[in-house]
Design an enzyme around this catalytic site. Sequence first.
Site, PDB file in Angstrom:
ATOM      1  N   LYS A1097      -0.561  16.981   7.240  1.00  0.00           N
ATOM      2  CA  LYS A1097      -0.434  15.563   6.757  1.00  0.00           C
ATOM      3  C   LYS A1097      -2.547  14.987   7.471  1.00  0.00           C
ATOM      4  O   LYS A1097      -2.885  15.193   8.536  1.00  0.00           O
ATOM      5  CB  LYS A1097      -0.258  13.962   6.967  1.00  0.00           C
ATOM      6  CG  LYS A1097      -0.683  13.150   6.398  1.00  0.00           C
ATOM      7  CD  LYS A1097       0.063  11.826   6.911  1.00  0.00           C
ATOM      8  CE  LYS A1097       0.718  11.010   8.311  1.00  0.00           C
ATOM      9  NZ  LYS A1097       1.150  10.228   8.473  1.00  0.00           N
ATOM     10  N   ASP A1129      -2.744  10.519   4.248  1.00  0.00           N
ATOM     11  CA  ASP A1129      -2.609   9.842   5.300  1.00  0.00           C
ATOM     12  C   ASP A1129      -4.454   8.450   4.595  1.00  0.00           C
ATOM     13  O   ASP A1129      -5.258   8.495   5.481  1.00  0.00           O
ATOM     14  CB  ASP A1129      -2.632   9.043   6.082  1.00  0.00           C
ATOM     15  CG  ASP A1129      -1.898   7.842   6.585  1.00  0.00           C
ATOM     16  OD1 ASP A1129      -2.559   7.242   5.660  1.00  0.00           O
ATOM     17  OD2 ASP A1129      -1.134   7.567   7.818  1.00  0.00           O
ATOM     18  N   GLU A1155      -0.908   9.085   0.819  1.00  0.00           N
ATOM     19  CA  GLU A1155       0.228   7.643   1.934  1.00  0.00           C
ATOM     20  C   GLU A1155      -0.738   6.520   1.570  1.00  0.00           C
ATOM     21  O   GLU A1155      -1.866   6.645   2.180  1.00  0.00           O
ATOM     22  CB  GLU A1155       0.388   8.749   3.587  1.00  0.00           C
ATOM     23  CG  GLU A1155       1.137   7.790   3.779  1.00  0.00           C
ATOM     24  CD  GLU A1155       1.193   8.184   5.527  1.00  0.00           C
ATOM     25  OE1 GLU A1155       1.551   7.726   6.346  1.00  0.00           O
ATOM     26  OE2 GLU A1155       2.059   9.839   5.608  1.00  0.00           O
ATOM     27  N   ASP A1178       4.151   4.092   3.223  1.00  0.00           N
ATOM     28  CA  ASP A1178       3.997   3.625   5.596  1.00  0.00           C
ATOM     29  C   ASP A1178       3.733   2.184   5.889  1.00  0.00           C
ATOM     30  O   ASP A1178       4.936   1.909   6.895  1.00  0.00           O
ATOM     31  CB  ASP A1178       2.741   4.337   6.049  1.00  0.00           C
ATOM     32  CG  ASP A1178       2.946   4.765   7.584  1.00  0.00           C
ATOM     33  OD1 ASP A1178       3.942   4.051   8.291  1.00  0.00           O
ATOM     34  OD2 ASP A1178       2.524   5.302   8.605  1.00  0.00           O
ATOM     35  N   LYS A1206       8.401   4.572  10.698  1.00  0.00           N
ATOM     36  CA  LYS A1206       8.437   4.674  12.863  1.00  0.00           C
ATOM     37  C   LYS A1206       9.177   3.990  12.784  1.00  0.00           C
ATOM     38  O   LYS A1206       9.376   2.823  13.481  1.00  0.00           O
ATOM     39  CB  LYS A1206       6.113   4.282  12.694  1.00  0.00           C
ATOM     40  CG  LYS A1206       5.754   5.281  11.976  1.00  0.00           C
ATOM     41  CD  LYS A1206       4.334   4.625  12.390  1.00  0.00           C
ATOM     42  CE  LYS A1206       3.446   3.343  11.767  1.00  0.00           C
ATOM     43  NZ  LYS A1206       3.496   3.600  10.306  1.00  0.00           N
TER      44      LYS A1206
END
Length: 1628
Positions: A1097, A1129, A1155, A1178, A1206
Site C-alpha cells: 500500500k 491510499d 483507498e 477507510d 482500523k
Amino acid sequence: MLAVSPPPRLPLLTFTPLRAFPPLPPRRRGLSRRRIRRSSTPLVLLRARAGRHAGIVIDVDEMAENGDRDLPVDVSFTRRLPPALTVGDGLDALLRAANEVKATPPAGARSGVIRFEVLVPPSTKALKWCSQFRGSSLFPQFYLSRKLTSVPSFQLEICGIGSAICFHGSYLVKNEFDLVSRYISSDSHLIKAYGFVDMNYVKESPLVEEKLGSYYFFIPQVELSEFDSCSILSSTLVWDDSISHKFEDAVSLFESCFDQIQNSYDSSASISHKGLVPSYISGDAHLSETGNAQLVYLDAEVLASIDAKASVQKENFLTSDQSFVRFSPQLFLYSNMELYLQRNTIEFFIKSCSNINLAWASLIVEECVRLGFTYFCIAPGSRSSPLALSATGHPLTKCISCYDERSLGFHALGYGRGSRKPAVVITSSGTAVSNLLPSVVEASQDFVPIILLTADRPPELHDAGANQAINQVNHFGTFVRYFFNLPPPGDQIHARMVLTTLDSAAYYAMQAPQGPVHINCAFREPLDYTNQHWNVDCLRGLDKWFKNSEPYTRYLRMKTVSAFGNYSCSVMEVLEIIEKAEQGLLLVGAIHTDEDMWAVALLARHLSWPVATDILSGLRLRKVVNSLPGLDKSILFIDHIDQILLSDSAKNWISPDVIVQVSQEIMFQIHAKCSLTEPYVAHIIGESLYGDAVMFVGNSMVIRDLDMFGSGWMDYTTNGNNVMTHHFPDFVGTAVAGNRGASGIDGLISTAIGFAIGSNKHVFCVVGDISFLHDTNGLALLNQRAWRKPMTIIVVNNHGGAIFSFLPVAKTASPQILEKFFYASHDISISKLCAAHRVKHFLVQTKAELHDALVKSNMEQVDCLVEVDNSIDSNANFHRIMSMFSNYSTSQYLAYLLEAPCLKSEVDAIPVDRIDSVECMLYRIQLSAPRTSGLSDGRFIHEGFVLKLRVDDNIVGFGEVAPIEIHEEDLLDVEEQLRFLLHRVKDSVLDVIPLLRGSFSNWIWTSLGIPPSSIFPSVKCGLEMAILNLLASQQKCSLFKVLAGCDPLGRDENVIEYSQNSSGSIQICALVDCNGSPMEVALAVAKLAAEGFTTFKLKVGRRESPIEDATALHKIREVVGYQINIRVDANQKWTYEQAVEFGSRVKSLRLEYIEEPVSSVNDLIKFCENSVLPVALDETIDNLKGDIIPKLHQFVHPGIVALVIKPSVVGGFENAAHIAKWAQLHDKMAVISSTYESSIGLASYIQLAHYVDQQSSIVSRIRNKDKCRAAAHGLGTYQWLREDVSEQKLKIHASPLGDGIRASVEDAHGYLHHLNINNDKIERTYGEEKLRSYSIQVDADDCSYLVKLREAGDHTNEKVVLLLHGFLGTSEDWVPMMKALAPSARVIAIDLPGHGESQIMQRHKNSEQFIVTVQLVADLLLKLMCHITDGEVVVVGYSMGARIALHMALNQDHKIRGAVTISGSPGLRDEASRRRRVAIDKSRAQFLMSCGLECFLQTWYSGKLWNSLREHPEFNSLVRTRSKHKNIKALAKVLADSSVGRQKSLWEDLKHLKRPLLIVAGEKDAKFKDISQKMRMEIMNHAECGSDGPKGKELCEMIIIPDSGHAVHVENPLPLVRAVRKFLLKLY
C-alpha cells in the site's frame, strides 16, 4: 339546560331532536329511544336538588384572607403499590394502604395530601369502570377523555368517584388559585383537580349554574387514569386542621367511600355511556340547553403557569373532548357524548308492526341490542327482509352490508375477535347460508362468538321443488355451539319463545367454549311492510320486558376455567408442579385480551422464568416505554426460539439454565441486506404501530416471518406517554390477531376490517398476495368506513405462493409443475384492483419506499394498501441464508458456553469472575521512521498505554490504547478516561460472551454504567482487547479461539464446515511512504518485495500533482513488474478532478484498489462509475457515527471493493467485526489495519484478522459463492517499530510457500501468552488511585462542622478542586471523577452538612436560632478551604452543591479561582415563589421525618426530574446508597433550611461575576437546561456591555452533556470529566 324535576310537577316537554330521522322503513317512528348528538353545544346540564357532596367543600371567596393559604400542606406524597392482577385486587390494595397510614399517621402533620397508586390491567377502561357506580349514592362521579397534542394518536381517559376536597370561588380575584395549589403538589404530579370555569356553585340549593368568572373544582377520592401503556387506580386522602377537617375525618371519609365502592362495584358488568345516562334520568324532565360550560382540569404545572400570568383565562386550563359529571341522582352535566333517552315504549312499536314477520324480527333485533350485540352484518336477500328492515330501523344498531356472504361471515368473525362479543349475521336462504361455512369453521376452531340468523323458506316449500330452498337444518353440523330451527312466525305461538331462543343462543355463544351459534328463521310472505292482521295476544307475558331494557332471560355467569374442559389436574396441582420446578420455561400461546397479557407479565416476573411467546400472544412484539429495551430484568423474553431450534446442538441440549439469544445475528442479517426482503418487512412493521395500533396477520408465510423475524423490542419512548416509566412493566404488549383456528388463507381482508371495527383500533393488516386475491371482495367492506379507524393493509406480493418453495415438494417437482400447480404464479395488478375499489395504493420496492409509505399511511389517516414487491426465488434464498446463519450462530454460542475447557459442559460453571485488579502503563518507544498519518516532531516517538486486567495471579489480559493524529482524542483525553475506568472496571463482573454481537457494549452499559458512545474509540478498543486476552488466558486458548468460539463440528452436522486452523496465518500488506523520487520509491518497493512482501500500500496525494504519483507507480511496475499487488491510499487528499486525473493515468497498472481517492464522500460513487477503478473505504467508515450498518448501504456500489477497518478508530473489535461482516455479505474485502500499535496491539489484530478471514469463508459457503481471496491486512506498521513494549519479539516472516509476509495465529497467541513488559519503556504505571479520608472540624459562631473529606491526587499540587454533592448525596458520589482528575489537580470531595459522616453540632442551647442556610454552608466551606490551602480553589457543585458553588464564586471570589455548576440554579427571582418554595421544602422535610427515608426516597425519585436517571442501570444501587443515611433528622433539617426559597436570589449577582464559570446541564433535563441558558445570557450580556473585567466568552462557558438528565455526573460522567479537565487547563 336540561332540568330534571319530580314527575308530578312538570309534564314531559316534547322537542325536536337535532338530528332528523328519516321515515320508516330505515328507522322506526315509534321508537323507544332516540339518539341526540349536540355537536354545536358542547355541554348539557341537568339540574335539580343536588345530593350530599363527600369531602371538604370550600367557598374560597368567603375564607378570610390568610397569608399562608398559598403555602403547601405539611405532608404531600404519593405511595406507589405493587401492580395488581385485577381491578378488585387494586381496590383491596388501596384500602390496605390506607389502613396502614391510619395505623401510623404522619407525626406532627396538621395538613396533608396522601395519594396511593396501583397499576391495574391496561384493559381497565375508564368509561366502563365509571358505569359500575350508576347505582351508587357517592358523588361526584365523572368521566373525561382528551386527545394529547404531543401524542395525537393517543386518547387520555380518566374517571373518578367521590371528592376528597372541593373548591369554588371567583378566578377574577387575584391569587384566587392559591388555595387550590396548596393541595396539589409537584411531588405528586399525577394529582389533578377537575371541574368547571364560568360555573358557580350555589351551596344553598345546592346547584351548579353559569356565572362568568366563577369556578368549581374537586380532587376525586378515587380515580382511574387510562393511559396507553397502563391504567392507574388511585385514591387520595386530604386533611387540613385549619379548615376543621382532621386526619381522622379524612380517613373516615375514605373508609365510607370505599364501603360504597365495594358494595356497588361489579367486575362482570359491561355498560357503556349509552346505558349510563338514561338510567340517571327518571320521570319527566324539563329540557333546555347551555353551551358555556366544559369540564376542565388542572395540575401543578397548570397552576404554576397561572401564577406566572397576570390574568386567568379559560384557555389556561386543560380541557376535555368528552366529559360527564354527576353530582347527585338528578344533577349531572355532560359534553359531546351521545345521549339516549327513553321516549316511548317498545311495547307500542311491537304492537304496531304491520305484520307478524316484522314483529318477530323486531323482537329478535331488540333482544340482541339488550344483550349488547349491536353490530349487524347483512347480506342482500328477499327472504331475510324482515330481519334486515328491523335491524336497520333500530337506532342503537350498526349495520354493514356486503354482496358476498363469505366475506360477510369473515367480517363478522373479525368483529368478534376485536370486540370479544358476537356480530349478528343476517343472510337469505339457499347457498347464501352455505357461503358462511368457512368463517363458521374458523370461528368454531378459534372460539370466536358469532350469531347467525339465516332466513329460510317455510316447511311447505321444502322438498317441493321450490327455488332457493335447501335443507338448512343443522347446516353447519358440529361447528356451531347451538342450533335452533324457528318455526315461521305466527300469532298462535307465544312470542317469548323467540326471546328465550335468542337468549339461549347468546348464552352458548358467550359461554366457554365460545363459538358460533345458528338460528334458522323461516318466513312466509309478506316479507315487507305489507299490512297483515295479527293477534297481539301472542305478546302476553312480556309486560315486564316491555318496561325495562334488560334481556328477557338472565343467565348466571359461570367462571371460565378452560375453553376445553376435561382438564386433568386442578389449579393447585399446577401450582405444586411450578413450585417444585428448578428450571422453568414459560411458553405463551395465543392471547386475546389485555387482562390475560397483563396476567402473563405478572406471572413471568413472579416466576423469573424465561418466556417464549407466540406471535398471537400480544407479548411477542413489545413497545418499550423506557429508553432501553428489556430494562425489567425480571422478565427474559426469548424472541427467536424457532431460529435457535434450527441448530441440532440446541435441540439436543435443552436446559433452560442458560438462554441463548440469536436476535443480534438476525437483526444484523436483516439490516445488512440492502434490498427490501420479506424478513425485513416482518422485522420493522412493529415500528409503525403508533399509539393504539394493533396488527392482524395473515396465514402462510407472513405469520411465520413475523414470528421468526419480528423485532421483539420497539422504541416507544418518543410518544411522551411514559408517565409511569418507573413502574412495572417497562413495555406495552402489541395485540396481534389472526385466523389460526383453521389457518385458511380465505377471508383475511374481511376479517381484518371486522377486527378494526370490533377493537376500535388502527389495524395494520399483513397478508400475502394469494391471500389478498382470495378475498378481494373484502375491499367492498373497506369502503364502508363507518365506525372504525383507518386501516393499513400490507400485501407482500411475491407473485405466487412462496411457502411451497420451503416445502419438500420444491426439491423434487419440476419448475413448471411448481409454477402452475403450487406457486399459482400470477401477474395480476393489485394497484388496478385498488383503483377499482377507490383504495389508496402504494407500491414499494426499497426499504426507503416502505418507510415512507408507512409514515404517510399514519399521517394521512386514510385507508391505504401498501404493496411490497418481491419474488419467490429471492425470498427463498434469503430465508435459507438467514436460517443457516442463525443455525451457525446458535451452535457457536452453545459451543462457547459448553465446551470451554474450564466449563466441561457444566453450565453452572460459566465464568462470571470479577476483575481483581486493573493496571495502566504509559509507554514510550522509538519508531524507525515518522508515521505516515501526520506530521512528525522529528523524534520518531510513539506513546500509548498498556492496559492490564487480572482475575487472579495466573489469569492476565493485556490491551493497548494508542491514539495518534487520526484519532479525535489525544493522550491526555485517553488518560483521564482510563483513570475513570480503572475504578469502574475493578470488581466488575466479567460476564461478556465475546462473539461480537453487542455483548461488549451491553457490558459497558449494564456493568460499568457508562454509555458506550461516550468512551473514546481507542479506549473502547483497548478495553475490549484486554478483556478478550483475559478470557483467552482464562480458557487457555488463543484470542482467535475466543472470537470464533469452540468448533461446533461433530455436534451439529448441519453447521457450515470450516477449518479452525485453515492456514493458521494471515498475509500482511507492506506500507510504503512515497517520499522521494519515482526511482527511489520503486527501489524501496523492490527491496520489500525481495524480503517476501507480495502486497503493497503506497501513500499518495502528498505531492504537488497526482501526475507525479502516477509516474511513481509506473516506475514501480517498470522495476518490480506485475507479480505484486499494489494498493494506493490518497487519504481523501484529492478533489474529484485530481482523482479522475490520477485514475486516467493508472488504468493499465492493475491496482488492487484506490483507498479514499476523493475528499468528498458525495463524489465516491461518481468516481467509481467514471474511472472504472476499484475503490476502498477507510476514513469514510471512521467518520460514520451511531448505528453504522444502515449508513453503509450507500456504499454497496460494486466499484467499492474493500473496507479498510482500523479497530482503534471504529471503536473496537466488536464494531470492526460487525463492519467486516457487512463487507463480506456484499462481496467486498475486509482489511484489518493498525495505527502504529506496539506488538501487543498487532498480535491481537493478527488474530482478529484471521477471525475475519474465517468468517469470510463461512459467508461464502452459506451464500453458495466462491471463496474470496484472503485479504492482505494492513498491519505493515510493525516495520516502524524500532523499539517495543515487550522484551520478546513478535514473529512476522516470509512464507516458505512464497505467498507473502505472514503472521501466524499461533505465534501471536504465544507472544501474548508469554508477554513480559519491558519496564525500560514504561514511563509510569498506575493502578486504582488510593483515596485519603480524614475529618476536619470547622467552627462558626453558632455551630461546629465536623467535615468528612476524601482526597485524591498530589497533596502538594497547587491546583485544588473542591467537589460538592447534591441533596441526599455524599462525597462517595465523586470517587470515579476524583480518580480521573487526580493527575491534573488535588481533588477533594466532602460530605455536606447533614449528609454521610459529616456532623454539624450546635454551640448554643437554642436550636431554633440555628439554620443551615446556603450562606452558612458557604462560610463554613471558606474556612475549610483556608485550612486546606493558602491558594485559590476551583469549586465544582451538583444541584444543591451547585447553588453553594455559585454563591461562593459570586461572594467569595478572593478564594475562588473558578466554579463549575452542574444542574444548578441561581435561585428564585420573586418573593412569592421563594416563600412558597420554603413551605414546599418544609413539607418535604416533614414527610421525611414522618414516613421515613425509604418512603421519602420512593417519592423523591418518582418526580419528572429523575426520568432519565431511573433508566440508568446504576439507579437501584444509587437509591440503596442514599438509604444508608443514618441521621434522618439532620437530613430533614438541611432540606428545610437550605431550601432554594431561603437562598438569596443570585440572578442580579450574576451580572457582577468576576471568576470564570462553567455551566453544565444534561441534554434531557429541560428545566435546568433552560435555567443554564438564561444564566449564560445574563452573564454574557453584562460582560459584553461592561468596560472592565474579562469578556463574556472568557468568563462563562456552557456545556450540554448528551445522553443525560439532571444527574449528569452519574448518567454520563466521561464528557463531564473531560469538560472539567479542560476548564482547569484554561484556569491554570
